[in-house]
Write an enzyme that holds these catalytic residues in place. Structure first.
Site, short mmCIF file in Angstrom:
data_model
loop_
_atom_site.label_atom_id
_atom_site.label_comp_id
_atom_site.label_asym_id
_atom_site.label_seq_id
_atom_site.Cartn_x
_atom_site.Cartn_y
_atom_site.Cartn_z
N HIS A 1 27.84 -17.42 -11.20
CA HIS A 1 27.84 -18.86 -11.48
C HIS A 1 26.40 -19.35 -11.46
O HIS A 1 25.58 -18.87 -10.68
CB HIS A 1 28.68 -19.61 -10.44
CG HIS A 1 28.94 -21.03 -10.84
ND1 HIS A 1 27.99 -22.01 -10.70
CD2 HIS A 1 30.02 -21.62 -11.41
CE1 HIS A 1 28.48 -23.14 -11.18
NE2 HIS A 1 29.71 -22.93 -11.62
N GLY B 1 35.43 -27.47 -12.67
CA GLY B 1 34.89 -27.84 -11.36
C GLY B 1 35.53 -29.10 -10.84
O GLY B 1 36.66 -29.10 -10.35
N GLY B 2 34.83 -30.22 -10.98
CA GLY B 2 35.27 -31.49 -10.40
C GLY B 2 36.73 -31.85 -10.69
O GLY B 2 37.45 -32.27 -9.78
N GLY C 1 28.85 -30.61 -13.94
CA GLY C 1 28.82 -31.72 -13.00
C GLY C 1 28.07 -32.94 -13.51
O GLY C 1 27.77 -33.85 -12.73
N GLU D 1 29.19 -21.42 -19.43
CA GLU D 1 28.98 -22.69 -18.74
C GLU D 1 27.54 -23.16 -18.96
O GLU D 1 26.63 -22.73 -18.23
CB GLU D 1 29.23 -22.52 -17.24
CG GLU D 1 30.65 -22.14 -16.88
CD GLU D 1 31.02 -22.61 -15.48
OE1 GLU D 1 32.08 -23.23 -15.35
OE2 GLU D 1 30.24 -22.38 -14.54
N GLU E 1 25.09 -21.82 -10.23
CA GLU E 1 24.64 -22.31 -8.91
C GLU E 1 24.22 -21.14 -8.03
O GLU E 1 23.34 -21.27 -7.18
CB GLU E 1 25.75 -23.16 -8.27
CG GLU E 1 25.88 -24.51 -8.99
CD GLU E 1 27.28 -25.11 -8.99
OE1 GLU E 1 28.13 -24.66 -8.21
OE2 GLU E 1 27.51 -26.03 -9.80
N ASN F 1 37.43 -24.16 -10.07
CA ASN F 1 36.38 -23.71 -9.16
C ASN F 1 36.13 -24.87 -8.20
O ASN F 1 35.48 -25.85 -8.57
CB ASN F 1 35.11 -23.35 -9.95
CG ASN F 1 33.95 -23.02 -9.02
OD1 ASN F 1 34.11 -22.90 -7.81
ND2 ASN F 1 32.77 -22.88 -9.60
N TRP F 2 36.66 -24.73 -6.99
CA TRP F 2 36.53 -25.83 -6.03
C TRP F 2 35.10 -25.98 -5.51
O TRP F 2 34.77 -26.98 -4.90
CB TRP F 2 37.46 -25.59 -4.84
CG TRP F 2 38.91 -25.73 -5.12
CD1 TRP F 2 39.52 -26.03 -6.31
CD2 TRP F 2 39.98 -25.59 -4.15
NE1 TRP F 2 40.89 -26.09 -6.15
CE2 TRP F 2 41.20 -25.82 -4.84
CE3 TRP F 2 40.03 -25.30 -2.79
CZ2 TRP F 2 42.44 -25.76 -4.20
CZ3 TRP F 2 41.26 -25.24 -2.15
CH2 TRP F 2 42.45 -25.46 -2.85
N LYS F 3 34.26 -24.97 -5.73
CA LYS F 3 32.91 -24.96 -5.15
C LYS F 3 33.01 -25.20 -3.64
O LYS F 3 34.00 -24.78 -3.03
CB LYS F 3 32.02 -25.97 -5.88
CG LYS F 3 32.08 -25.77 -7.40
CD LYS F 3 31.03 -26.50 -8.16
CE LYS F 3 31.17 -26.18 -9.66
NZ LYS F 3 30.14 -26.80 -10.48
N SER G 1 31.96 -29.93 -17.16
CA SER G 1 32.51 -31.27 -17.38
C SER G 1 33.76 -31.26 -18.25
O SER G 1 34.00 -32.20 -19.02
CB SER G 1 31.44 -32.21 -17.97
OG SER G 1 30.38 -32.37 -17.04
P1 13P Z 1 32.29 -29.29 -13.56
O1 13P Z 1 33.64 -29.16 -14.21
O2 13P Z 1 32.33 -30.10 -12.29
O3 13P Z 1 31.25 -29.74 -14.53
O4 13P Z 1 31.87 -27.83 -13.08
C1 13P Z 1 31.98 -26.77 -13.96
C2 13P Z 1 31.74 -25.52 -13.22
O5 13P Z 1 30.65 -25.25 -12.77
C3 13P Z 1 32.89 -24.61 -13.02
O6 13P Z 1 32.49 -23.39 -12.51
#
Ligand code: 13P
Length: 247
Positions: free
Chosen positions: A94, A230-231, A171, A165, A96, A9-11, A209
């Site tokens: 998600h 994510g990251g 993050g 999640e 967010e 997930n590149w966000k 994470s």
């Molecule tokens: P991180 O891997 O950066 O913690 O993000 C997880 C996430 O929200 C994937 O959708």
């Protein structure tokens, strides 16, 4: 055994130049992958990444989808539009989106339905906040979130993907332990089992994470069928190490 799914997930990250370098490096490292792999990219880059994925095993995903089919919904992107670009997966709900855009359980369930109607697999996200975990409400929260998706998509439940999640792990570098994650995944699996005859067909991903160092122990849990990253999905080497851990 079903193949695991590793989805990035590149966000809201990327640029034409950065995407090209990242996707080329991931595609170059993929041939050995024994799992399914996808990247969920910002909508403006769908066409670019679709072209870069061509002929490879890397699949394309979106980070959101409208509940509406078409019409006067400024800024929204429909499932049909995503399908036009070869999108296979769409993240819905998600944390967010829930937190910053006020998305409710009911809206998330409707988005999953809209995706399925166009042949796109929704990756339905659930997860508790730190306050909810500390109050002992984790399983109640994720069950409530998943129940909405189940109720709206009962006849096609076998086609969805679920992602657990925990909000406090996203993050933050603070991942759930394999045992903490497995406990919630098992509860989600039990909930799915009450609603569909083949609950094991539904992939339940862990996200929060996840990285090259902790992926193997998380993915070794019986009810963890993959990861939503994510990251670490923004760095080809890290993403490929996670993919290797899932193989
Ligand atoms: P991180 O891997 O950066 O913690 O993000 C997880 C996430 O929200 C994937 O959708």
């Amino acid at each position: 055994m079903k193949k695991k799914l590793i989805a990035g997930n590149w966000k809201m990250n990327g640029s034409l130049a950065a995407n090209e370098a990242l996707v080329r490096a991931v595609v170059a490292g993929l041939p050995q992958a024994a799992c399914k792999v996808a990247v969920c990219v910002p909508a403006p880059y769908l066409a670019q990444v679709q072209a870069l994925c061509q002929g490879s095993a890397l699949e394309l995903g979106a980070q959101d989808v409208s509940r509406h089919e078409q019409g006067a919904f400024t800024g929204e992107v429909s499932a049909a539009m995503l399908a036009d670009f070869g999108v296979r997966y769409a993240i819905v709900g998600h944390s967010e989106r829930r937190q910053y855009h006020g998305e409710t359980d009911e809206l998330v369930a409707a988005k999953a339905q809209a995706a399925l109607a166009r042949g796109i697999t929704p990756i339905a996200c659930v997860g508790e906040t730190l306050a909810e975990r500390e109050a002992g409400q984790t399983e109640d929260v994720v069950r409530r979130q998943l129940a909405a998706v189940i109720d709206a998509n009962r006849s096609r439940l076998g086609e969805i993907v679920v992602a657990y999640e925990p909000v406090w792990a996203i993050g933050t570098g603070r991942t759930a332990t394999p045992e903490q994650a497995q406990q919630v995944h098992a509860a989600l699996r039990a909930q799915l089992a009450a609603a569909t005859p083949q609950p094991e067909r539904i992939a339940i991903l862990y996200g929060g994470s996840m990285n090259a160092a902790n992926a193997a122990s998380l993915l070794a849990q019986p009810d963890i069928d993959g990861g939503l990253i994510g990251g670490a999905s923004l760095k080809a080497a890290d993403f490929l190490q996670i993919i290797a851990a899932a193989g």
